[in-house]
Scaffold this motif. Sequence first.
Motif, PDB file in Angstrom:
ATOM      1  N   VAL A 131       0.840  -1.196   0.000  1.00 42.38           N
ATOM      2  CA  VAL A 131       0.000   0.000   0.000  1.00 42.38           C
ATOM      3  C   VAL A 131       0.878   1.251   0.000  1.00 42.38           C
ATOM      4  CG1 VAL A 131      -1.732   1.328   1.277  1.00 42.38           C
ATOM      5  CG2 VAL A 131      -1.980  -1.140   1.040  1.00 42.38           C
ATOM      6  N   ALA A 132       1.962   1.246   0.738  1.00 44.11           N
ATOM      7  CA  ALA A 132       2.882   2.386   0.723  1.00 44.11           C
ATOM      8  C   ALA A 132       3.429   2.600  -0.686  1.00 44.11           C
ATOM      9  CB  ALA A 132       4.025   2.170   1.714  1.00 44.11           C
ATOM     10  N   ARG A 133       3.770   1.524  -1.366  1.00 42.86           N
ATOM     11  CA  ARG A 133       4.280   1.620  -2.732  1.00 42.86           C
ATOM     12  C   ARG A 133       3.184   2.094  -3.682  1.00 42.86           C
ATOM     13  NH1 ARG A 133       8.977  -1.118  -4.257  1.00 42.86           N
ATOM     14  NH2 ARG A 133       9.516  -0.920  -2.081  1.00 42.86           N
ATOM     15  N   MET A 134       1.942   1.656  -3.438  1.00 47.09           N
ATOM     16  CA  MET A 134       0.812   2.105  -4.267  1.00 47.09           C
ATOM     17  C   MET A 134       0.631   3.622  -4.142  1.00 47.09           C
ATOM     18  SD  MET A 134      -1.900  -0.872  -3.255  1.00 47.09           S
ATOM     19  CE  MET A 134      -3.051  -1.100  -4.600  1.00 47.09           C
ATOM     20  N   PRO A 156      -9.551  -3.231  -2.671  1.00 45.87           N
ATOM     21  CA  PRO A 156     -10.315  -4.475  -2.789  1.00 45.87           C
ATOM     22  C   PRO A 156      -9.450  -5.698  -2.501  1.00 45.87           C
ATOM     23  CG  PRO A 156      -9.737  -3.675  -4.950  1.00 45.87           C
ATOM     24  CD  PRO A 156      -9.303  -2.617  -3.959  1.00 45.87           C
ATOM     25  N   TYR A 157     -10.105  -6.824  -2.325  1.00 43.75           N
ATOM     26  CA  TYR A 157      -9.387  -8.084  -2.168  1.00 43.75           C
ATOM     27  C   TYR A 157      -8.635  -8.365  -3.463  1.00 43.75           C
ATOM     28  CZ  TYR A 157      -8.484 -13.035  -1.526  1.00 43.75           C
ATOM     29  OH  TYR A 157      -7.880 -14.259  -1.419  1.00 43.75           O
ATOM     30  N   LEU A 158      -7.335  -8.532  -3.358  1.00 45.15           N
ATOM     31  CA  LEU A 158      -6.483  -8.806  -4.514  1.00 45.15           C
ATOM     32  C   LEU A 158      -5.781 -10.142  -4.289  1.00 45.15           C
ATOM     33  CD1 LEU A 158      -4.979  -5.222  -4.801  1.00 45.15           C
ATOM     34  CD2 LEU A 158      -6.674  -6.235  -6.328  1.00 45.15           C
ATOM     35  N   PRO A 159      -6.308 -11.229  -4.857  1.00 46.11           N
ATOM     36  CA  PRO A 159      -5.720 -12.550  -4.615  1.00 46.11           C
ATOM     37  C   PRO A 159      -4.248 -12.630  -4.992  1.00 46.11           C
ATOM     38  CG  PRO A 159      -7.707 -12.739  -5.958  1.00 46.11           C
ATOM     39  CD  PRO A 159      -7.463 -11.285  -5.726  1.00 46.11           C
ATOM     40  N   VAL A 160      -3.827 -11.832  -5.953  1.00 46.38           N
ATOM     41  CA  VAL A 160      -2.432 -11.878  -6.396  1.00 46.38           C
ATOM     42  C   VAL A 160      -1.466 -11.501  -5.267  1.00 46.38           C
ATOM     43  CG1 VAL A 160      -2.354  -9.515  -7.276  1.00 46.38           C
ATOM     44  CG2 VAL A 160      -0.889 -11.256  -8.286  1.00 46.38           C
ATOM     45  N   ALA A 184       4.256  -7.176  -6.881  1.00 52.95           N
ATOM     46  CA  ALA A 184       2.812  -6.947  -6.857  1.00 52.95           C
ATOM     47  C   ALA A 184       2.412  -5.892  -7.878  1.00 52.95           C
ATOM     48  CB  ALA A 184       2.368  -6.525  -5.457  1.00 52.95           C
ATOM     49  N   LEU A 185       3.221  -4.831  -7.991  1.00 52.83           N
ATOM     50  CA  LEU A 185       2.883  -3.740  -8.896  1.00 52.83           C
ATOM     51  C   LEU A 185       3.084  -4.091 -10.367  1.00 52.83           C
ATOM     52  CD1 LEU A 185       4.152  -0.762  -6.764  1.00 52.83           C
ATOM     53  CD2 LEU A 185       1.794  -1.325  -7.333  1.00 52.83           C
ATOM     54  N   GLU A 186       3.503  -5.301 -10.649  1.00 46.59           N
ATOM     55  CA  GLU A 186       3.591  -5.759 -12.031  1.00 46.59           C
ATOM     56  C   GLU A 186       2.245  -6.277 -12.528  1.00 46.59           C
ATOM     57  OE1 GLU A 186       6.657  -8.703 -12.082  1.00 46.59           O
ATOM     58  OE2 GLU A 186       8.232  -7.266 -11.592  1.00 46.59           O
ATOM     59  N   HIS A 187       1.287  -6.442 -11.628  1.00 49.43           N
ATOM     60  CA  HIS A 187      -0.010  -7.006 -11.977  1.00 49.43           C
ATOM     61  C   HIS A 187      -1.024  -5.894 -12.227  1.00 49.43           C
ATOM     62  CE1 HIS A 187       1.104 -11.165 -11.065  1.00 49.43           C
ATOM     63  NE2 HIS A 187       1.883 -10.614 -10.157  1.00 49.43           N
ATOM     64  N   LYS A 188      -1.798  -6.057 -13.290  1.00 51.98           N
ATOM     65  CA  LYS A 188      -2.771  -5.045 -13.700  1.00 51.98           C
ATOM     66  C   LYS A 188      -3.796  -4.749 -12.609  1.00 51.98           C
ATOM     67  CE  LYS A 188      -6.098  -3.837 -17.224  1.00 51.98           C
ATOM     68  NZ  LYS A 188      -6.854  -4.262 -18.379  1.00 51.98           N
ATOM     69  N   THR A 233      -4.424  -1.064 -11.058  1.00 50.07           N
ATOM     70  CA  THR A 233      -5.755  -0.449 -11.108  1.00 50.07           C
ATOM     71  C   THR A 233      -6.207  -0.032  -9.706  1.00 50.07           C
ATOM     72  OG1 THR A 233      -6.337  -1.749 -13.054  1.00 50.07           O
ATOM     73  CG2 THR A 233      -8.160  -0.817 -11.778  1.00 50.07           C
ATOM     74  N   ALA A 234      -6.022  -0.916  -8.729  1.00 49.96           N
ATOM     75  CA  ALA A 234      -6.391  -0.589  -7.344  1.00 49.96           C
ATOM     76  C   ALA A 234      -5.561   0.585  -6.828  1.00 49.96           C
ATOM     77  CB  ALA A 234      -6.208  -1.813  -6.450  1.00 49.96           C
ATOM     78  N   ALA A 235      -4.282   0.642  -7.187  1.00 48.03           N
ATOM     79  CA  ALA A 235      -3.413   1.736  -6.752  1.00 48.03           C
ATOM     80  C   ALA A 235      -3.891   3.066  -7.327  1.00 48.03           C
ATOM     81  CB  ALA A 235      -1.971   1.464  -7.180  1.00 48.03           C
ATOM     82  N   GLU A 236      -4.261   3.065  -8.594  1.00 45.48           N
ATOM     83  CA  GLU A 236      -4.754   4.291  -9.226  1.00 45.48           C
ATOM     84  C   GLU A 236      -6.048   4.766  -8.556  1.00 45.48           C
ATOM     85  OE1 GLU A 236      -4.875   7.598 -11.414  1.00 45.48           O
ATOM     86  OE2 GLU A 236      -3.210   6.186 -11.386  1.00 45.48           O
ATOM     87  N   ARG A 237      -6.957   3.860  -8.286  1.00 49.71           N
ATOM     88  CA  ARG A 237      -8.211   4.220  -7.606  1.00 49.71           C
ATOM     89  C   ARG A 237      -7.945   4.756  -6.203  1.00 49.71           C
ATOM     90  NH1 ARG A 237     -11.510  -1.026  -9.461  1.00 49.71           N
ATOM     91  NH2 ARG A 237     -12.154  -0.256 -11.491  1.00 49.71           N
ATOM     92  N   LEU A 238      -7.010   4.123  -5.502  1.00 49.70           N
ATOM     93  CA  LEU A 238      -6.666   4.557  -4.150  1.00 49.70           C
ATOM     94  C   LEU A 238      -6.119   5.985  -4.172  1.00 49.70           C
ATOM     95  CD1 LEU A 238      -6.267   3.955  -1.125  1.00 49.70           C
ATOM     96  CD2 LEU A 238      -4.065   2.932  -1.726  1.00 49.70           C
ATOM     97  N   ARG A 239      -5.186   6.247  -5.067  1.00 45.35           N
ATOM     98  CA  ARG A 239      -4.611   7.603  -5.160  1.00 45.35           C
ATOM     99  C   ARG A 239      -5.674   8.625  -5.537  1.00 45.35           C
ATOM    100  NH1 ARG A 239      -0.464   4.609  -7.480  1.00 45.35           N
ATOM    101  NH2 ARG A 239      -1.165   5.179  -9.584  1.00 45.35           N
ATOM    102  N   ARG A 240      -6.527   8.306  -6.501  1.00 45.64           N
ATOM    103  CA  ARG A 240      -7.592   9.230  -6.904  1.00 45.64           C
ATOM    104  C   ARG A 240      -8.531   9.524  -5.740  1.00 45.64           C
ATOM    105  NH1 ARG A 240      -8.759   6.462 -12.158  1.00 45.64           N
ATOM    106  NH2 ARG A 240     -10.313   5.473 -10.870  1.00 45.64           N
TER     107      ARG A 240
END
Length: 127
Positions: free
Chosen positions: A4-7, A93-97, A107-111, A115-122
């Motif tokens: 989450v910090a990286r996101m 959201p729950y991210l099984p990856v 983790a940040l190599e996965h789409k 996507t979750a990181a972008e939504r979180l920042r927005r």
Amino acid sequence: MATVARMLDHGAGGTRARVLSPGEAVPYGAQPVLLAETTVYGAKQVEQLLQRWGALPKPWLVLISDAPARPVPDARYLVRALGGRLAGVARVPYLPVLRAVADPDEALEHKSVLTAAERLRRTMEGN
């Protein structure tokens, strides 16, 4: 936590977001962020921390889904009740990856994580 910090850091090398050690002071001008799982235990931990929060700026709460289901009613109620003590509430959201990666960079190599990181920042930037 590191993911989450990286996101939130969004490739800034730790200058936009970083994890603080227990007892470490919140840097002047920083927006504090609390992380918790979407469980009753997670919500109770946030409640206890906020009771001792003091004069620091209101923190954001980032709720990390621990299962592919809605949080139980008691957890949802407690988070709603704490809303006045928070700058806002964002959800990951729950991210099984995340169960299968070795580190945040992987983790940040996965789409789905990107996507979750972008939504979180927005959400946290108010856009």
